[in-house]
Design an enzyme around this catalytic site. Structure first.
Site, mmCIF file in Angstrom:
data_model
loop_
_atom_site.group_PDB
_atom_site.id
_atom_site.type_symbol
_atom_site.label_atom_id
_atom_site.label_comp_id
_atom_site.label_asym_id
_atom_site.label_seq_id
_atom_site.Cartn_x
_atom_site.Cartn_y
_atom_site.Cartn_z
ATOM 1 C CG HIS A 65 14.882 -3.779 18.992
ATOM 2 N ND1 HIS A 65 14.800 -2.836 18.009
ATOM 3 C CD2 HIS A 65 16.206 -3.954 19.217
ATOM 4 C CE1 HIS A 65 16.013 -2.425 17.658
ATOM 5 N NE2 HIS A 65 16.892 -3.099 18.376
ATOM 6 C CG HIS A 66 10.730 -10.510 19.327
ATOM 7 N ND1 HIS A 66 11.873 -10.618 18.575
ATOM 8 C CD2 HIS A 66 10.503 -11.743 19.832
ATOM 9 C CE1 HIS A 66 12.312 -11.867 18.617
ATOM 10 N NE2 HIS A 66 11.493 -12.568 19.378
ATOM 11 C CE LYS A 71 24.746 -13.920 22.584
ATOM 12 N NZ LYS A 71 25.911 -13.493 21.787
ATOM 13 C CE LYS A 95 21.029 -19.309 13.430
ATOM 14 N NZ LYS A 95 22.429 -19.114 13.002
ATOM 15 C CE LYS A 107 26.333 -13.416 12.045
ATOM 16 N NZ LYS A 107 26.065 -14.751 12.590
ATOM 17 C CB SER A 363 25.862 -17.315 23.044
ATOM 18 O OG SER A 363 27.057 -17.328 22.308
HETATM 19 P P1 NAD Z 1 35.689 -20.089 10.700
HETATM 20 O O1 NAD Z 1 36.308 -18.852 10.199
HETATM 21 O O2 NAD Z 1 36.158 -20.683 11.983
HETATM 22 O O3 NAD Z 1 35.800 -21.253 9.603
HETATM 23 C C1 NAD Z 1 35.418 -21.153 8.270
HETATM 24 C C2 NAD Z 1 36.322 -22.089 7.462
HETATM 25 O O4 NAD Z 1 35.828 -22.202 6.128
HETATM 26 C C3 NAD Z 1 37.758 -21.553 7.377
HETATM 27 O O5 NAD Z 1 38.645 -22.576 7.782
HETATM 28 C C4 NAD Z 1 37.912 -21.212 5.888
HETATM 29 O O6 NAD Z 1 39.226 -21.364 5.404
HETATM 30 C C5 NAD Z 1 36.948 -22.193 5.252
HETATM 31 N N1 NAD Z 1 36.506 -21.822 3.913
HETATM 32 C C6 NAD Z 1 36.302 -20.595 3.399
HETATM 33 N N2 NAD Z 1 35.864 -20.672 2.127
HETATM 34 C C7 NAD Z 1 35.822 -21.974 1.834
HETATM 35 C C8 NAD Z 1 35.471 -22.705 0.670
HETATM 36 N N3 NAD Z 1 35.070 -22.088 -0.424
HETATM 37 N N4 NAD Z 1 35.538 -24.047 0.702
HETATM 38 C C9 NAD Z 1 35.946 -24.686 1.816
HETATM 39 N N5 NAD Z 1 36.294 -24.055 2.955
HETATM 40 C C10 NAD Z 1 36.237 -22.721 2.961
HETATM 41 O O7 NAD Z 1 34.124 -19.772 10.727
HETATM 42 P P2 NAD Z 1 32.999 -20.531 11.534
HETATM 43 O O8 NAD Z 1 32.779 -19.813 12.813
HETATM 44 O O9 NAD Z 1 33.272 -21.996 11.521
HETATM 45 O O10 NAD Z 1 31.716 -20.208 10.625
HETATM 46 C C11 NAD Z 1 31.390 -20.981 9.479
HETATM 47 C C12 NAD Z 1 29.925 -20.774 9.146
HETATM 48 O O11 NAD Z 1 29.123 -21.152 10.264
HETATM 49 C C13 NAD Z 1 29.520 -19.338 8.818
HETATM 50 O O12 NAD Z 1 28.486 -19.370 7.855
HETATM 51 C C14 NAD Z 1 28.959 -18.832 10.128
HETATM 52 O O13 NAD Z 1 28.037 -17.767 9.949
HETATM 53 C C15 NAD Z 1 28.274 -20.075 10.627
HETATM 54 N N6 NAD Z 1 28.029 -20.096 12.074
HETATM 55 C C16 NAD Z 1 29.057 -19.988 12.974
HETATM 56 C C17 NAD Z 1 28.779 -20.050 14.338
HETATM 57 C C18 NAD Z 1 29.871 -20.038 15.386
HETATM 58 O O14 NAD Z 1 29.547 -20.258 16.570
HETATM 59 N N7 NAD Z 1 31.121 -19.843 15.023
HETATM 60 C C19 NAD Z 1 27.464 -20.170 14.778
HETATM 61 C C20 NAD Z 1 26.439 -20.269 13.830
HETATM 62 C C21 NAD Z 1 26.742 -20.242 12.478
#
Ligand code: NAD
Length: 472
Positions: A65-66, A71, A95, A107, A363
């Site tokens: 909460h700093h 978010k 981040k 989160k 965001s």
């Molecule tokens: P998403 O659900 O849109 O996509 C994830 C994809 O990975 C899916 O298509 C899924 O089928 C696939 N997948 C799952 N297991 C797999 C495996 N073993 N091998 C290959 N593919 C596999 O999710 P996303 O939003 O793209 O998030 C992906 C990562 O990015 C997560 O770690 C998330 O925390 C991180 N992230 C997302 C955002 C965002 O804005 N969406 C921001 C920062 C970080």
């Protein structure tokens, strides 16, 4: 810690402690920066379409909460647990600090496989989760602002804003209670592709740093680099697409069901369409199949982008990874054991907590848009276009020469919302990359880029806590 009893939060703490040694903060401040301030674990029932009742397990963690609001995204995954949500919330704190977004880390997670539920069931779960957050004051434009993450997207964010607004009638800033919304619900143009674009901008900046590339035995620039991406979801698809558009070759792609390879490069959109039509990434014309999705991690390439889930590269498979650069698009794809292997091998790991900050950066732009109640570019677009036209006509008159039509269009163009969002993101990622690289170069004892990124984050959060006056 061995890979067997791996704790994601433990791994984040381990990286934090490693970096803290390179800072000047006393133990008290470091402990406060590290601690998860609030953990909300909830259970609630949902009536399935077949009439049965199921108890859903879910979390929201506010790590710091700093700065407020907190978010961080909301994840729908069977692997969700308290340790994971705490780790992801902590990464959000660091981040946000690195990319100068004035939020604390948070989160959320719901322990479900979204593919096993109908859209109606998912809507009920999302709305009930939002109601639980409201009850405990764990959501709101000034307290805690969720966003999409693994397994969630614009649709879920629309359900959240609708539930929140219904329970806060007349709250003028209600749209700022969640980001990643559809544009029609107060979202910002460019948010959908923001994380992937940020991954691209960050890695492009690394590739454009000649001494870094020389050490890796690579030529500067993104063009013709051979790239492998794991996960073709929101982050993976857009990362791959921006690399392809910039002239890189996407030689390997992996999804849940397996991986594919083509030396000549894969067309990302065509593969995406093929998966949509056939239900699988495999058997894409002109490519070679690999039955295990993890095989992609060991493919011969310059840049490997894990963009699915955490902990996919560990002490066991890291020695077989051939990439020279690993861009952590997912959160926590490498274990600390894998990090150690890569430091020894001279592989550059570009860390998650800044590389995938594009989502939270945009965001932040969306949240600002919601609070200001005006679309970016609305006030200045026409003014800028008129001014550019005037300047151009003066130059043409004075020089007696005319610019080409396509140049005229480019020069006259006033900024749309998406132009401003992209340029704000580009600036943010370039500045963050330079700041981390400078810190790394300044201190020869900092072993890797992840530690340098943590040092930058700890210094910023530490300064903030110290200035709050909690620690005299
Ligand atoms: P998403 O659900 O849109 O996509 C994830 C994809 O990975 C899916 O298509 C899924 O089928 C696939 N997948 C799952 N297991 C797999 C495996 N073993 N091998 C290959 N593919 C596999 O999710 P996303 O939003 O793209 O998030 C992906 C990562 O990015 C997560 O770690 C998330 O925390 C991180 N992230 C997302 C955002 C965002 O804005 N969406 C921001 C920062 C970080």
């Amino acid at each position: 810690m061995s890979d067997q009893n791996y704790s994601f939060f433990g791994a984040v703490e381990e990286s934090f402690d490693k970096a803290a040694k390179h800072t000047k903060w006393d133990e008290g401040i470091l402990n406060q920066i590290k601690a998860c301030n609030a953990v909300y674990r909830m259970r609630f029932p949902v009536k399935r379409d077949n009439g049965s009742i199921e108890v859903i397990e879910a979390y929201r963690v506010q790590h710091s909460h700093h700065k407020t609001p907190c978010k961080g995204g909301i994840r729908f995954s069977e692997a969700v647990n308290q340790d994971e949500v705490m780790a992801l919330a902590a990464l959000m704190t660091y981040k946000c600090a690195i990319v100068n977004v004035p939020f604390g880390g948070g989160k959320g997670g719901i322990k479900i496989n979204p593919k096993a539920y109908s859209a109606y069931e998912l809507e009920k779960i999302t709305r009930r989760y939002t109601a639980e957050l409201i009850k405990k004051d764990f959501i709101g434009p000034g307290t805690d602002v969720p966003a999409p993450d693994y397994g969630t997207g614009e649709r879920e964010m629309a359900w959240i804003i609708d539930t929140y607004s219904a329970m806060h009638p007349g709250e003028i800033d209600a749209a700022g209670c969640v980001t990643g919304k559809p544009v029609s619900q107060g979202g910002v143009r460019g948010r959908r592709e923001a994380t992937g674009l940020g991954v691209f901008f960050g890695l492009r900046e690394v590739c454009n740093t000649p001494d870094v590339m020389e050490k890796l035995g690579l030529t500067p620039g993104v063009k013709d680099k051979r790239v492998v991406v794991q996960g073709l979801g929101n982050v993976g698809y857009h990362s791959a697409k921006f690399f392809q558009d910039a002239g890189a070759k996407i030689v390997g792609l992996a999804e849940y069901e397996g991986a594919i390879w083509s030396d000549d490069g894969l067309d990302v959109d065509a593969v995406f369409q093929h998966r949509k039509n056939t239900g699988s990434i495999l058997n894409f014309p002109g490519s070679q199949n690999f039955a295990k999705n993890t095989d992609a991690l060991e493919m011969d390439c310059d840049i490997l982008i894990p963009a699915a889930l955490e902990n996919v590269i560990n002490g066991e498979n890291a020695p077989r990874v051939k990439a020279k650069i690993i861009g952590e698009a997912a959160n926590g794809p490498l274990t600390p054991e894998a990090d150690d292997v890569f430091v020894k091998k001279g592989v550059l790991v570009v860390p998650d907590m800044y590389l995938n900050a594009g989502g939270v950066t945009v965001s932040y732009f969306e949240w600002l848009k919601n609070l200001s109640h005006v679309r970016y570019g609305r006030l200045e677009k026409r003014f800028t276009e008129n001014m550019n036209a005037h300047i151009l006509s003066q130059i043409e008159e004075l020089s007696g020469k005319q610019v080409k039509d396509n140049e005229r269009e480019f020069i006259m163009h006033g900024p749309d919302e998406v132009d401003l969002v992209y340029s704000g993101l580009e600036e943010t990622m370039i500045t963050a990359t330079k700041e981390i690289m400078t810190k790394w170069q300044e201190d020869p004892n900092i072993p890797d880029m992840r530690t340098a990124a943590y040092v930058v984050a700890i210094n910023k959060v530490g300064t903030s806590y110290a200035e709050l006056g909690i620690f005299p």
